[in-house]
Scaffold this active site. Structure first.
Site, PDB file in Angstrom:
ATOM      1  N   HIS A  17       1.031  -1.107   0.031  1.00  0.00           N
ATOM      2  CA  HIS A  17      -0.182   0.008   0.031  1.00  0.00           C
ATOM      3  C   HIS A  17       0.996   1.481   0.127  1.00  0.00           C
ATOM      4  CE1 HIS A  17      -2.966  -2.808   2.156  1.00  0.00           C
ATOM      5  NE2 HIS A  17      -3.333  -2.351   1.071  1.00  0.00           N
ATOM      6  N   LYS A  41     -17.922  -6.738   6.661  1.00  0.00           N
ATOM      7  CA  LYS A  41     -16.718  -7.207   6.639  1.00  0.00           C
ATOM      8  C   LYS A  41     -16.205  -7.357   8.198  1.00  0.00           C
ATOM      9  CE  LYS A  41     -13.787  -7.285   2.715  1.00  0.00           C
ATOM     10  NZ  LYS A  41     -12.594  -6.453   2.032  1.00  0.00           N
ATOM     11  N   ARG A  91      -1.706  -6.012  -8.816  1.00  0.00           N
ATOM     12  CA  ARG A  91      -0.428  -6.892  -8.235  1.00  0.00           C
ATOM     13  C   ARG A  91      -0.415  -7.783  -9.674  1.00  0.00           C
ATOM     14  NH1 ARG A  91      -2.526  -8.121  -2.787  1.00  0.00           N
ATOM     15  NH2 ARG A  91      -4.319  -8.271  -4.041  1.00  0.00           N
ATOM     16  N   SER A 129      -2.978  -7.801   2.566  1.00  0.00           N
ATOM     17  CA  SER A 129      -3.477  -7.980   3.861  1.00  0.00           C
ATOM     18  C   SER A 129      -3.706  -9.181   4.201  1.00  0.00           C
ATOM     19  CB  SER A 129      -4.354  -6.913   4.149  1.00  0.00           C
ATOM     20  OG  SER A 129      -3.874  -5.413   3.827  1.00  0.00           O
TER      21      SER A 129
HETATM   22  O1  PNS Z   1      -8.657  -2.943  -0.026  1.00  0.00           O
HETATM   23  P1  PNS Z   1      -9.969  -3.547  -0.786  1.00  0.00           P
HETATM   24  O2  PNS Z   1     -10.758  -4.358   0.331  1.00  0.00           O
HETATM   25  O3  PNS Z   1      -9.602  -4.186  -2.015  1.00  0.00           O
HETATM   26  O4  PNS Z   1     -10.895  -2.158  -1.194  1.00  0.00           O
HETATM   27  C1  PNS Z   1     -12.019  -2.207  -1.979  1.00  0.00           C
HETATM   28  C2  PNS Z   1     -12.886  -1.084  -2.104  1.00  0.00           C
HETATM   29  C3  PNS Z   1     -12.843  -0.358  -0.718  1.00  0.00           C
HETATM   30  C4  PNS Z   1     -12.127  -0.286  -2.962  1.00  0.00           C
HETATM   31  C5  PNS Z   1     -14.409  -1.435  -2.435  1.00  0.00           C
HETATM   32  O5  PNS Z   1     -14.840  -2.327  -1.783  1.00  0.00           O
HETATM   33  C6  PNS Z   1     -15.290  -0.023  -2.699  1.00  0.00           C
HETATM   34  O6  PNS Z   1     -15.070   0.690  -3.304  1.00  0.00           O
HETATM   35  N1  PNS Z   1     -16.304  -0.316  -1.865  1.00  0.00           N
HETATM   36  C7  PNS Z   1     -17.097   0.804  -1.574  1.00  0.00           C
HETATM   37  C8  PNS Z   1     -18.668   0.448  -2.024  1.00  0.00           C
HETATM   38  C9  PNS Z   1     -18.743   0.700  -3.538  1.00  0.00           C
HETATM   39  O7  PNS Z   1     -18.671   1.737  -3.934  1.00  0.00           O
HETATM   40  N2  PNS Z   1     -19.145  -0.535  -4.044  1.00  0.00           N
HETATM   41  C10 PNS Z   1     -19.307  -0.512  -5.684  1.00  0.00           C
HETATM   42  C11 PNS Z   1     -17.988  -0.735  -6.174  1.00  0.00           C
HETATM   43  S1  PNS Z   1     -18.015  -1.228  -7.750  1.00  0.00           S
END
Ligand code: PNS
Length: 160
Positions: A17, A41, A91, A129
């Site tokens: 990150h 989560k 990645r 993570s």
């Molecule tokens: O670190 P992560 O868990 O891969 O991050 C995922 C994240 C936070 C980027 C994604 O879950 C997100 O944007 N969630 C917010 C809800 C949302 O907008 N959902 C629709 C996405 S298409």
């Protein structure tokens, strides 16, 4: 002035990150590192614990980043901040499918916001993570994969 958002769970923050934050901070005027509060989560660290660690590690190192917490749709949050760019680290090919779906869904919801994928250094290409937590929980070393403070917090959390 271009503001970008780097969203994620950061549970916990890894050196992968930080690599992406460093690259983004060089590209944009301001990078908002935004932690998602996701009631679905069950995180290892609370949002406050994650914020606390990130504040300590990131704020002295990067002058043009801001830490924040969000819930709900990412594109709504981005619009509220007038951010034009969403940064995501990619990645390996295995990340691509999920990231591609998310980027296109976000584009459908908000066409004016662009998702930009950045690659971390190859030494972090296998780092996540999830694996950091798994290795630490099973007694393996995560030295060099996360900042020392995160390592300490992980060990303390697992001991408690
Ligand atoms: O670190 P992560 O868990 O891969 O991050 C995922 C994240 C936070 C980027 C994604 O879950 C997100 O944007 N969630 C917010 C809800 C949302 O907008 N959902 C629709 C996405 S298409």
């Amino acid at each position: 002035m271009i503001r970008a958002i780097y969203p994620g769970s950061f549970d916990p923050l890894t050196n992968g990150h930080i690599d992406i934050i460093e690259r983004s901070a060089r590209l944009f005027d301001e990078v908002v590192v935004a932690i998602l509060t996701n009631p679905q989560k069950a995180p290892l660290f609370t949002v406050e614990e994650r914020l606390d660690v990130m504040r300590e590690i990131l704020q002295p190192r990067f002058k043009n980043i801001r830490l924040d917490v969000f819930h709900g749709l990412l594109v709504d949050y981005a619009r509220r901040l007038s951010a034009k760019v969403i940064v995501r680290g990619i990645r390996a090919i295995s990340d691509y499918e999920y990231e591609f779906q998310m980027a296109l869904m976000n584009r459908r919801l908000s066409p004016e916001i662009e998702t930009l994928f950045l690659m971390p250094a190859e030494s972090y290409s296998y780092l996540s993570s999830r694996l950091v937590k798994e290795v630490a929980e099973l007694g393996g070393s995560v030295k060099g994969l996360v900042p020392e403070l995160v390592e300490q917090r992980l060990l303390a959390k697992l001991r408690s």
